[in-house]
Scaffold this motif. Structure first.
Motif, PDB file in Angstrom:
ATOM      1  N   VAL A 121       0.866  -1.181   0.000  1.00  0.00           N
ATOM      2  CA  VAL A 121       0.000   0.000   0.000  1.00  0.00           C
ATOM      3  C   VAL A 121       0.900   1.229   0.000  1.00  0.00           C
ATOM      4  O   VAL A 121       1.671   1.450   0.943  1.00  0.00           O
ATOM      5  CB  VAL A 121      -0.959   0.002   1.210  1.00  0.00           C
ATOM      6  N   VAL A 122       0.825   1.996  -1.074  1.00  0.00           N
ATOM      7  CA  VAL A 122       1.689   3.155  -1.301  1.00  0.00           C
ATOM      8  C   VAL A 122       0.870   4.416  -1.045  1.00  0.00           C
ATOM      9  O   VAL A 122      -0.150   4.640  -1.699  1.00  0.00           O
ATOM     10  CB  VAL A 122       2.228   3.145  -2.751  1.00  0.00           C
ATOM     11  N   ILE A 123       1.332   5.238  -0.117  1.00  0.00           N
ATOM     12  CA  ILE A 123       0.564   6.402   0.325  1.00  0.00           C
ATOM     13  C   ILE A 123       1.065   7.696  -0.320  1.00  0.00           C
ATOM     14  O   ILE A 123       2.225   8.089  -0.133  1.00  0.00           O
ATOM     15  CB  ILE A 123       0.623   6.539   1.870  1.00  0.00           C
ATOM     16  N   ASP A 124       0.191   8.343  -1.066  1.00  0.00           N
ATOM     17  CA  ASP A 124       0.342   9.730  -1.533  1.00  0.00           C
ATOM     18  C   ASP A 124       1.604  10.015  -2.347  1.00  0.00           C
ATOM     19  O   ASP A 124       2.138  11.136  -2.280  1.00  0.00           O
ATOM     20  CB  ASP A 124       0.263  10.700  -0.353  1.00  0.00           C
ATOM     21  N   VAL A 171      -0.974  -4.480  -5.393  1.00  0.00           N
ATOM     22  CA  VAL A 171      -0.334  -3.179  -5.193  1.00  0.00           C
ATOM     23  C   VAL A 171      -1.455  -2.145  -5.178  1.00  0.00           C
ATOM     24  O   VAL A 171      -2.261  -2.088  -6.110  1.00  0.00           O
ATOM     25  CB  VAL A 171       0.672  -2.855  -6.315  1.00  0.00           C
ATOM     26  N   VAL A 172      -1.506  -1.374  -4.103  1.00  0.00           N
ATOM     27  CA  VAL A 172      -2.534  -0.351  -3.936  1.00  0.00           C
ATOM     28  C   VAL A 172      -1.869   1.014  -3.958  1.00  0.00           C
ATOM     29  O   VAL A 172      -0.957   1.282  -3.158  1.00  0.00           O
ATOM     30  CB  VAL A 172      -3.306  -0.524  -2.609  1.00  0.00           C
ATOM     31  N   LEU A 173      -2.299   1.864  -4.866  1.00  0.00           N
ATOM     32  CA  LEU A 173      -1.782   3.228  -4.975  1.00  0.00           C
ATOM     33  C   LEU A 173      -2.838   4.166  -4.390  1.00  0.00           C
ATOM     34  O   LEU A 173      -3.933   4.297  -4.947  1.00  0.00           O
ATOM     35  CB  LEU A 173      -1.493   3.573  -6.429  1.00  0.00           C
ATOM     36  N   VAL A 174      -2.502   4.768  -3.264  1.00  0.00           N
ATOM     37  CA  VAL A 174      -3.419   5.667  -2.581  1.00  0.00           C
ATOM     38  C   VAL A 174      -3.022   7.095  -2.903  1.00  0.00           C
ATOM     39  O   VAL A 174      -1.847   7.449  -2.832  1.00  0.00           O
ATOM     40  CB  VAL A 174      -3.381   5.443  -1.055  1.00  0.00           C
TER      41      VAL A 174
END
Length: 194
Positions: free
Chosen positions: A13-16, A52-55
């Protein structure tokens, strides 16, 4: 190495990591360093068919969907430049990735992140992003409260100050999960998912 395990269904989970945030000055790592390490992790997760989550954080042009409430620091206020909320090119463009748009510090409240993860059988998340003590920490706290195992890639995140980053890494993260460097997480991923 503090990180000890990665579950069979672990998500990154990738934040901002978006244009307007990566461009800001950060410590102890630059936005470019955080992006490069997050790309390494994302490539490794994709190669193993792990989510893979792009936030990204974004608001309506009039700010109507921004978090209300008085704070001593004041609101972010004012219009943002065109494209400030676009995920950086180095991470974008992978059709299998999940994109989540948040309007709060954390990626769980008011989004479909929990549903997206649970429907894929995810039991653990690895977190990266900017800022360590804001979006990353808020998401880590919520993930812990939702019952996920949490791993924090401490050299794939950064903050507005080195002190804020270190405060989260040393005082908060050990209470929420396990920490490790990008290299340590990649090595564990290779040992357990190849």
């Amino acid at each position: 190495m503090t990180v000890t395990a990665l579950d069979p269904r672990t998500a990154l989970v990738v934040i901002d990591l978006q244009a307007g945030i990566v461009a800001a000055p950060t410590e102890p790592y630059t936005g470019e360093e955080v992006v490069a390490r997050s790309v390494e992790l994302a490539d490794a997760f994709r190669a193993r068919d792990l989510p893979v989550v792009l936030v990204r954080v974004s608001f309506a042009a009039d700010g109507a969907d921004a978090v209300p409430g008085r704070t001593e620091a004041g609101g972010a206020g004012g219009p943002r430049p065109e494209g400030w909320d676009v995920v950086v090119d180095e991470l974008a463009g992978h059709p299998g990735d999940i994109t989540v748009t948040k309007r709060n510090w954390g990626a769980f409240h008011g989004t479909g992140l929990d549903v997206q993860l649970r429907r894929r059988g995810v039991t653990q998340i690895v977190l990266t992003g900017i800022a360590t003590s804001i979006g990353v920490e808020s998401t880590a706290r919520a993930a812990h409260e939702h019952g996920y195992h949490v791993t924090l890639a401490t050299d794939a995140m950064s903050d507005m100050s080195a002190e804020a980053h270190q405060g989260s890494v040393e005082r908060i993260f050990p209470r929420l999960g396990e920490t490790g460097t990008t290299r340590e997480i990649l090595e564990l991923l290779a040992r357990t998912h190849d």
